[in-house]
Write a protein that holds these residues in place. Structure first.
Motif, PDB file in Angstrom:
ATOM      1  N   GLY A 195       0.758  -1.261  -0.205  1.00  0.00           N
ATOM      2  CA  GLY A 195       0.017   0.089  -0.057  1.00  0.00           C
ATOM      3  C   GLY A 195       0.835   1.248  -0.007  1.00  0.00           C
ATOM      4  N   ALA A 196       0.302   2.350  -0.147  1.00  0.00           N
ATOM      5  CA  ALA A 196       0.782   3.664  -0.487  1.00  0.00           C
ATOM      6  C   ALA A 196       1.412   4.128   0.938  1.00  0.00           C
ATOM      7  N   ALA A 197       0.912   3.879   2.035  1.00  0.00           N
ATOM      8  CA  ALA A 197       1.483   4.372   3.332  1.00  0.00           C
ATOM      9  C   ALA A 197       2.789   3.843   3.523  1.00  0.00           C
ATOM     10  N   ALA A 287      -6.157   9.894  -0.965  1.00  0.00           N
ATOM     11  CA  ALA A 287      -7.317   9.000  -0.824  1.00  0.00           C
ATOM     12  C   ALA A 287      -6.721   7.418  -0.387  1.00  0.00           C
ATOM     13  N   CYS A 288      -5.529   7.045  -0.851  1.00  0.00           N
ATOM     14  CA  CYS A 288      -5.033   5.767  -0.507  1.00  0.00           C
ATOM     15  C   CYS A 288      -4.479   5.897   0.906  1.00  0.00           C
ATOM     16  N   SER A 289      -4.024   6.806   1.337  1.00  0.00           N
ATOM     17  CA  SER A 289      -3.362   6.998   2.760  1.00  0.00           C
ATOM     18  C   SER A 289      -4.502   7.121   3.675  1.00  0.00           C
ATOM     19  N   LEU A 290      -5.553   7.777   3.329  1.00  0.00           N
ATOM     20  CA  LEU A 290      -6.870   7.770   4.204  1.00  0.00           C
ATOM     21  C   LEU A 290      -7.753   6.311   4.283  1.00  0.00           C
ATOM     22  N   LEU A 291      -7.581   5.712   3.150  1.00  0.00           N
ATOM     23  CA  LEU A 291      -8.400   4.281   3.055  1.00  0.00           C
ATOM     24  C   LEU A 291      -7.454   3.445   4.080  1.00  0.00           C
ATOM     25  N   GLU A 292      -6.311   3.568   4.080  1.00  0.00           N
ATOM     26  CA  GLU A 292      -5.010   2.759   4.961  1.00  0.00           C
ATOM     27  C   GLU A 292      -5.424   3.044   6.342  1.00  0.00           C
ATOM     28  N   ARG A 293      -5.266   4.268   6.762  1.00  0.00           N
ATOM     29  CA  ARG A 293      -5.075   4.849   8.078  1.00  0.00           C
ATOM     30  C   ARG A 293      -6.342   5.275   8.966  1.00  0.00           C
ATOM     31  N   VAL A 301     -13.906   9.773   2.677  1.00  0.00           N
ATOM     32  CA  VAL A 301     -12.564   9.887   1.920  1.00  0.00           C
ATOM     33  C   VAL A 301     -12.661  10.514   0.688  1.00  0.00           C
ATOM     34  N   ALA A 302     -13.548  10.300  -0.079  1.00  0.00           N
ATOM     35  CA  ALA A 302     -13.496  10.965  -1.558  1.00  0.00           C
ATOM     36  C   ALA A 302     -13.929  12.351  -1.393  1.00  0.00           C
ATOM     37  N   VAL A 303     -14.593  12.929  -0.286  1.00  0.00           N
ATOM     38  CA  VAL A 303     -14.817  14.604   0.001  1.00  0.00           C
ATOM     39  C   VAL A 303     -13.176  14.935   0.441  1.00  0.00           C
ATOM     40  N   ARG A 329      -8.802  -0.786   0.557  1.00  0.00           N
ATOM     41  CA  ARG A 329      -8.983  -0.790   1.823  1.00  0.00           C
ATOM     42  C   ARG A 329      -8.964  -2.455   2.625  1.00  0.00           C
ATOM     43  N   ALA A 330      -9.573  -3.045   1.891  1.00  0.00           N
ATOM     44  CA  ALA A 330      -9.523  -4.485   2.585  1.00  0.00           C
ATOM     45  C   ALA A 330      -8.256  -5.105   2.217  1.00  0.00           C
ATOM     46  N   THR A 331      -7.552  -4.837   1.097  1.00  0.00           N
ATOM     47  CA  THR A 331      -6.188  -5.281   0.961  1.00  0.00           C
ATOM     48  C   THR A 331      -4.949  -4.763   1.930  1.00  0.00           C
ATOM     49  N   PHE A 332      -5.054  -3.356   2.171  1.00  0.00           N
ATOM     50  CA  PHE A 332      -3.831  -2.814   2.648  1.00  0.00           C
ATOM     51  C   PHE A 332      -4.214  -2.321   4.172  1.00  0.00           C
TER      52      PHE A 332
END
Length: 335
Positions: A195-197, A287-293, A301-303, A329-332
């Motif tokens: 993931g991105a984080a 977005a990736c960081s928010l989905l992970e953390r 997250v989109a907003v 999100r489920a993966t990372f």
């Protein structure tokens, strides 16, 4: 994102064995590229601080090998290490740049044959000549250093060659354009695995950009920005602080007190892409960081990332990463 990548990520977060990376070094290996892999993958850590990768260096025959510098490297591992690797990386050698073509050494061919089915295989710079000569790039998209591109295309016409990229990823077989783009390639693999984080943390530790997309041109002749003229850094800082809302080109240009036309030209000279494309990349990273953390909903997250709606974010993540926000999100997402 394929199932193999998802399995690797989930296994790591569950505390299973580290992902094993094997570097296949050859005589006269480029020392910079050899060190890249150890430095980048060696910094990757889980949220608990555990190392996510085990990196080993091997050679067709163990022992001392020459580098492109004034020192040799003692390689303790032989080709048997390739049979245990989840990822195999082949850096460039000085011999790759010789104008005459030569077949692979029998020992190198035998070493490559030890790579297990399903392992990810990558090259840095002209290491792609090895992958192509072994038939691993036939019918696949690939790149190499721009100085060797004509010779590569002439020798390997069955490879789908792409000059104007930093790196390629064709279903688990990857190539990169040069030494520095090898860093981008390694970060791309870490991002794919964990993931991105995690990738961003490694990038910060190495003081390099966290994400230069593979499609960015590897070599573009353009004038250097005039040092007497202000850069676009103020506009970029302002944009990152305001990603949550719509941002226009006129607003960006206003931060630098210039016209939109001048700002766009300076931005391309400095960053190598358009302001709009850069904004999209930053929003995907956010977005990736928010989905992970975080526990924010997909809509939130989109907003927050500036996509406005979950549907818009879904389209961008699907186009860039090949997954939906919920699948990402489920993966990372860590435990």
């Amino acid at each position: 994102m394929d199932n193999m990548c998802e399995d690797r990520a989930m296994a790591a977060f569950a505390g299973d064995a580290r992902h094993r990376v094997a570097i296949l070094a050859r005589d006269k290996v480029l020392s910079f590229e050899l060190s890249i892999v150890h430095r980048i993958f060696g910094q990757a850590r889980s949220a608990a601080g555990a190392a996510l990768y085990e990196v080993v260096t091997c050679a067709p025959e163990p022992g001392d090998i020459h580098t492109d510098a004034d020192f040799t490297v003692t390689v303790a591992h032989g080709p048997e290490a390739l049979a245990e690797a989840d990822t195999v990386i082949v850096p460039a050698s000085v011999d790759d740049f010789e104008p005459r073509s030569r077949p692979l050494e029998p020992s190198l061919t035998a070493a490559l044959a030890r790579i297990r089915p399903g392992a990810r295989i990558a090259s840095i710079c002209t290491g792609s000549f090895v992958l192509a000569a072994a038939g691993l790039l036939t019918g696949r998209r690939a790149t190499t250093h721009w100085r060797s591109s004509a010779r590569f295309q002439e020798r390997f016409p069955d490879v789908l060659f792409d000059l104007d990229v930093l790196y390629t990823d064709d279903d688990g077989v990857l190539t990169s354009a040069g030494g520095a783009s090898g860093i981008d390639l390694c970060l791309h693999m870490i991002r794919t695995d964990y993931g991105a984080a995690v990738a961003n943390d490694v990038a910060r530790g190495s003081v390099v950009p966290p994400h230069r997309e593979g499609g960015q041109a590897q070599y573009v002749r353009r004038p250097m920005p005039d040092p007497r003229i202000s850069s676009t850094s103020k506009a970029r800082r302002w944009a990152l602080a305001n990603l949550h809302r719509p941002i226009t080109l006129r607003e960006l240009a206003a931060q630098e007190s210039t016209s939109t036309r001048t700002f766009t030209r300076r931005f391309r000279e400095e960053i190598g892409t358009s302001p709009g494309r850069w904004l999209t990349q930053q929003r995907i990273e956010r977005a990736c960081s928010l989905l992970e953390r975080t526990d924010l909903s997909i809509d939130e997250v989109a907003v927050t990332a500036g996509f406005g709606t979950a549907g818009s974010m879904r389209l961008h993540l699907q186009a860039e990463l090949g997954v939906s926000p919920s699948a990402y999100r489920a993966t990372f997402r860590g435990p």
